[in-house]
Every structure is written in C-alpha cells, then in structure tokens.
Design a protein around this motif. Structure first.
Motif, PDB file in Angstrom:
ATOM      1  N   TYR A 167      55.327  42.454  35.875  1.00 57.84           N
ATOM      2  CA  TYR A 167      54.644  42.678  34.603  1.00 57.84           C
ATOM      3  C   TYR A 167      55.155  41.775  33.482  1.00 57.84           C
ATOM      4  O   TYR A 167      54.778  41.966  32.323  1.00 57.84           O
ATOM      5  CB  TYR A 167      54.757  44.150  34.202  1.00 57.84           C
ATOM      6  CG  TYR A 167      53.941  45.058  35.094  1.00 57.84           C
ATOM      7  CD1 TYR A 167      52.586  45.271  34.847  1.00 57.84           C
ATOM      8  CD2 TYR A 167      54.505  45.662  36.211  1.00 57.84           C
ATOM      9  CE1 TYR A 167      51.817  46.074  35.677  1.00 57.84           C
ATOM     10  CE2 TYR A 167      53.750  46.473  37.057  1.00 57.84           C
ATOM     11  CZ  TYR A 167      52.409  46.674  36.781  1.00 57.84           C
ATOM     12  OH  TYR A 167      51.651  47.462  37.610  1.00 57.84           O
ATOM     13  N   TRP A 198      42.463  38.539  37.132  1.00 60.50           N
ATOM     14  CA  TRP A 198      42.084  38.833  35.751  1.00 60.50           C
ATOM     15  C   TRP A 198      42.957  39.931  35.164  1.00 60.50           C
ATOM     16  O   TRP A 198      43.247  39.942  33.959  1.00 60.50           O
ATOM     17  CB  TRP A 198      40.616  39.222  35.676  1.00 60.50           C
ATOM     18  CG  TRP A 198      39.701  38.071  35.962  1.00 60.50           C
ATOM     19  CD1 TRP A 198      38.892  37.907  37.046  1.00 60.50           C
ATOM     20  CD2 TRP A 198      39.531  36.900  35.155  1.00 60.50           C
ATOM     21  NE1 TRP A 198      38.224  36.706  36.969  1.00 60.50           N
ATOM     22  CE2 TRP A 198      38.589  36.066  35.824  1.00 60.50           C
ATOM     23  CE3 TRP A 198      40.073  36.467  33.950  1.00 60.50           C
ATOM     24  CZ2 TRP A 198      38.189  34.835  35.310  1.00 60.50           C
ATOM     25  CZ3 TRP A 198      39.672  35.234  33.432  1.00 60.50           C
ATOM     26  CH2 TRP A 198      38.743  34.439  34.107  1.00 60.50           C
ATOM     27  N   GLY A 199      43.401  40.861  36.002  1.00 60.34           N
ATOM     28  CA  GLY A 199      44.328  41.890  35.526  1.00 60.34           C
ATOM     29  C   GLY A 199      45.645  41.278  35.095  1.00 60.34           C
ATOM     30  O   GLY A 199      46.228  41.670  34.075  1.00 60.34           O
ATOM     31  N   TYR A 241      47.640  44.415  40.736  1.00 59.36           N
ATOM     32  CA  TYR A 241      46.543  43.910  39.912  1.00 59.36           C
ATOM     33  C   TYR A 241      46.062  42.578  40.489  1.00 59.36           C
ATOM     34  O   TYR A 241      46.754  41.924  41.262  1.00 59.36           O
ATOM     35  CB  TYR A 241      46.984  43.731  38.458  1.00 59.36           C
ATOM     36  CG  TYR A 241      48.257  42.921  38.298  1.00 59.36           C
ATOM     37  CD1 TYR A 241      48.248  41.530  38.407  1.00 59.36           C
ATOM     38  CD2 TYR A 241      49.480  43.547  38.051  1.00 59.36           C
ATOM     39  CE1 TYR A 241      49.411  40.789  38.273  1.00 59.36           C
ATOM     40  CE2 TYR A 241      50.647  42.818  37.918  1.00 59.36           C
ATOM     41  CZ  TYR A 241      50.605  41.438  38.033  1.00 59.36           C
ATOM     42  OH  TYR A 241      51.750  40.702  37.920  1.00 59.36           O
ATOM     43  N   LEU A 245      46.052  38.203  34.017  1.00 57.85           N
ATOM     44  CA  LEU A 245      45.833  37.474  32.770  1.00 57.85           C
ATOM     45  C   LEU A 245      45.775  38.444  31.588  1.00 57.85           C
ATOM     46  O   LEU A 245      46.272  38.134  30.500  1.00 57.85           O
ATOM     47  CB  LEU A 245      44.536  36.663  32.850  1.00 57.85           C
ATOM     48  CG  LEU A 245      44.323  35.658  31.706  1.00 57.85           C
ATOM     49  CD1 LEU A 245      45.338  34.518  31.815  1.00 57.85           C
ATOM     50  CD2 LEU A 245      42.907  35.102  31.713  1.00 57.85           C
ATOM     51  N   ALA A 246      45.181  39.613  31.808  1.00 56.50           N
ATOM     52  CA  ALA A 246      45.108  40.621  30.742  1.00 56.50           C
ATOM     53  C   ALA A 246      46.505  41.091  30.334  1.00 56.50           C
ATOM     54  O   ALA A 246      46.778  41.310  29.149  1.00 56.50           O
ATOM     55  CB  ALA A 246      44.267  41.809  31.204  1.00 56.50           C
ATOM     56  N   ILE A 247      47.397  41.219  31.310  1.00 56.61           N
ATOM     57  CA  ILE A 247      48.781  41.599  31.006  1.00 56.61           C
ATOM     58  C   ILE A 247      49.441  40.523  30.156  1.00 56.61           C
ATOM     59  O   ILE A 247      50.143  40.810  29.179  1.00 56.61           O
ATOM     60  CB  ILE A 247      49.577  41.831  32.303  1.00 56.61           C
ATOM     61  CG1 ILE A 247      49.054  43.063  33.030  1.00 56.61           C
ATOM     62  CG2 ILE A 247      51.071  41.978  32.014  1.00 56.61           C
ATOM     63  CD1 ILE A 247      49.606  43.253  34.423  1.00 56.61           C
ATOM     64  N   VAL A 292      47.925  38.384  28.172  1.00 59.69           N
ATOM     65  CA  VAL A 292      47.304  38.443  26.846  1.00 59.69           C
ATOM     66  C   VAL A 292      47.951  39.550  26.011  1.00 59.69           C
ATOM     67  O   VAL A 292      48.173  39.385  24.808  1.00 59.69           O
ATOM     68  CB  VAL A 292      45.781  38.661  26.970  1.00 59.69           C
ATOM     69  CG1 VAL A 292      45.167  39.001  25.612  1.00 59.69           C
ATOM     70  CG2 VAL A 292      45.101  37.414  27.540  1.00 59.69           C
ATOM     71  N   ALA A 293      48.248  40.677  26.648  1.00 60.45           N
ATOM     72  CA  ALA A 293      48.897  41.783  25.933  1.00 60.45           C
ATOM     73  C   ALA A 293      50.277  41.363  25.424  1.00 60.45           C
ATOM     74  O   ALA A 293      50.663  41.712  24.294  1.00 60.45           O
ATOM     75  CB  ALA A 293      49.009  43.003  26.841  1.00 60.45           C
TER      76      ALA A 293
END
Length: 256
Positions: free
Chosen positions: A205, A230-231, A227, A233-235, A237-238
């Motif tokens: 993570y 895309w999951g 994940y 990449l979303a992490i 981005v967060a």
C-alpha cells in the motif's frame, strides 16, 4: 493577482531554473536508456529462465525497468520546484505577490504536473517501443490487451511521483531534508517492506508499489495483491492527495 497570471509566473520560474530542466532531461535519458539495456539483457537470458518465469514474463513491464531510477529524477524535480524558493528566500516575494497561498500552491502544482505529464508520457511511449524492439519475438504490441493502459500508466506514474514529492517538499521546505526522506523511502524502506513477508501487506500500500501495478500487463505467479492496476493507481493518487493537502495546511499556518 489573477490565477492565470500566477500560472504564467510559475511557468516562468520553472523554465528559468536550469536544475529543474536538467532533472527532467535526466529522467528521460535514464528511463529510456535502462529500459533498452534491461530489455536487451532479458531477451538474451530468456531461454535460461525457469518455465514458471517464462510463463509470467511481462515484456511491457520489462521495458519499464528503468523507471525505478527514472523516478529518482522526478523526485528531485518535484522537490526543487517547491524548495528552490525556500532555499533562495524567494518564497517571501512570491507570498507577497500572491497572498492567497492556496492559489500559489495549486498553480505551482498544476504547472509542474502538466510539465511532468508531458515528459512522462513521451518517455513512457518511447521506452515501450524501444524496449519492445530489443525484445524481438518476445515483444508485446501496443494493441495487445492491457498494453496501452500500462504505457499510459507509466506516464501517469512519473507525474504522480513528482506531485507527491512536491507535497512533501511543501511540508518540509528544505530540499536536503525532503530528499533525505524521499530517497530512502522509495529506494530502501519501500523495497524492504515489500520483500519481507511480515511487512509485505504494508508494503503493497505504499505509493510506488501500488502505483507501479498500472504498468503490469502479466500478473506474476503467486501474486496475492488485493487490488488491480487501477486500484493501485487510486492508492497512489490518495497518497499524492494526502501529501499535497498536508503541504497546503502547513503553508497556510506558518510564516515563510
């Protein structure tokens, strides 16, 4: 000062500092050069790989092998964009001209991110095509399932690395302190946490490990990551959003 004027001012600052231009150039050269070299070596060593390794061989991800060092230059770029003004004392002038600190930071991030995105996308596509040329009959095509996503993801990954570094540099203000934390974090701590079974769940993570999933097309054998591309990449981005938010909060609360 209007937002468009602030953006133009930030663009002038970035392009007028030689170090930021050199770091972006280095990111391009290192990423492409290492990608070509490792792709060529992978081609020559492919027949010596185990059957399991051959099945999970990812030609697209192989061409991005230089990204691990290319991101080093993007980290330096992100840090310098912010901390140059603190080290020279120009931040006082900038804040006097633009008292709205949120506007100043968002303009700086927008200009630097746009520049990093252009450089990242060009680098990613060139790295892919030259890497595949080195792989020969092992190569992937840009039209293969998941490949275009991975190549675009490579450019996004480089951009997000730069933005994350900008957030950290805004919080810490010092270029030496920022680099002193970011370099070990990405090149030592993250790798150790991701490699040790006891901490692997935590390592998955972290921003670089999660974000790099977007560049994978073939899922490695025994990969239990919870994940997908895309999951991941979303992490990442967060993480970037948290770093920039932290930078904004501290910028608002303290003196220059």
């Amino acid at each position: 000062m209007a937002a468009t004027q602030v953006i133009r001012s930030e663009w002038t600052k970035i392009r007028s500092v030689a170090s930021t231009v050199w770091t972006l150039s280095l990111a391009v050269v290192v990423t492409i050069g290492l990608g070509i070299l490792i792709s060529a070596l992978s081609k020559s060593e492919y027949d010596n790989l185990s059957q399991e390794s051959q099945v999970s061989f990812d030609p697209t991800y192989t061409s991005f092998a230089g990204m691990s060092l290319g991101q080093l230059a993007m980290i330096v770029f992100g840090v310098l964009v912010v901390s140059n003004e603190y080290s020279t004392g120009m931040i006082r002038t900038s804040l006097a001209a633009v008292p709205q600190r949120g506007t100043l930071l968002s303009s700086k991030v927008a200009v630097a991110a746009a520049l990093a995105l252009v450089v990242g996308m060009v680098t990613s596509f060139i790295t892919f095509f030259l890497g595949q040329a080195m792989l020969g009959d092992l190569s992937a095509s840009i039209g293969d399932p998941g490949v275009l996503r991975a190549v675009i993801g490579g450019g996004l990954y480089m951009t997000l690395i730069a933005m994350f570094s900008m957030g950290i540099a805004t919080m810490l203000r010092s270029p030496m302190l920022s680099l002193g934390i970011l370099m070990p974090f990405f090149f030592l701590i993250s790798n150790i946490l991701g490699a040790v079974s006891a901490t692997k769940t935590v390592g998955q993570y972290l921003p670089d490990q999660a974000g790099s999933k977007i560049m994978q097309v073939v899922t490695p054998v025994n990969d239990d990551t919870p994940y997908g591309p895309w999951g991941g990449l979303a992490i990442m981005v967060a993480w970037v959003a948290a770093a920039l938010l932290g930078g904004y909060v501290l910028l608002k609360r303290r003196d220059a």
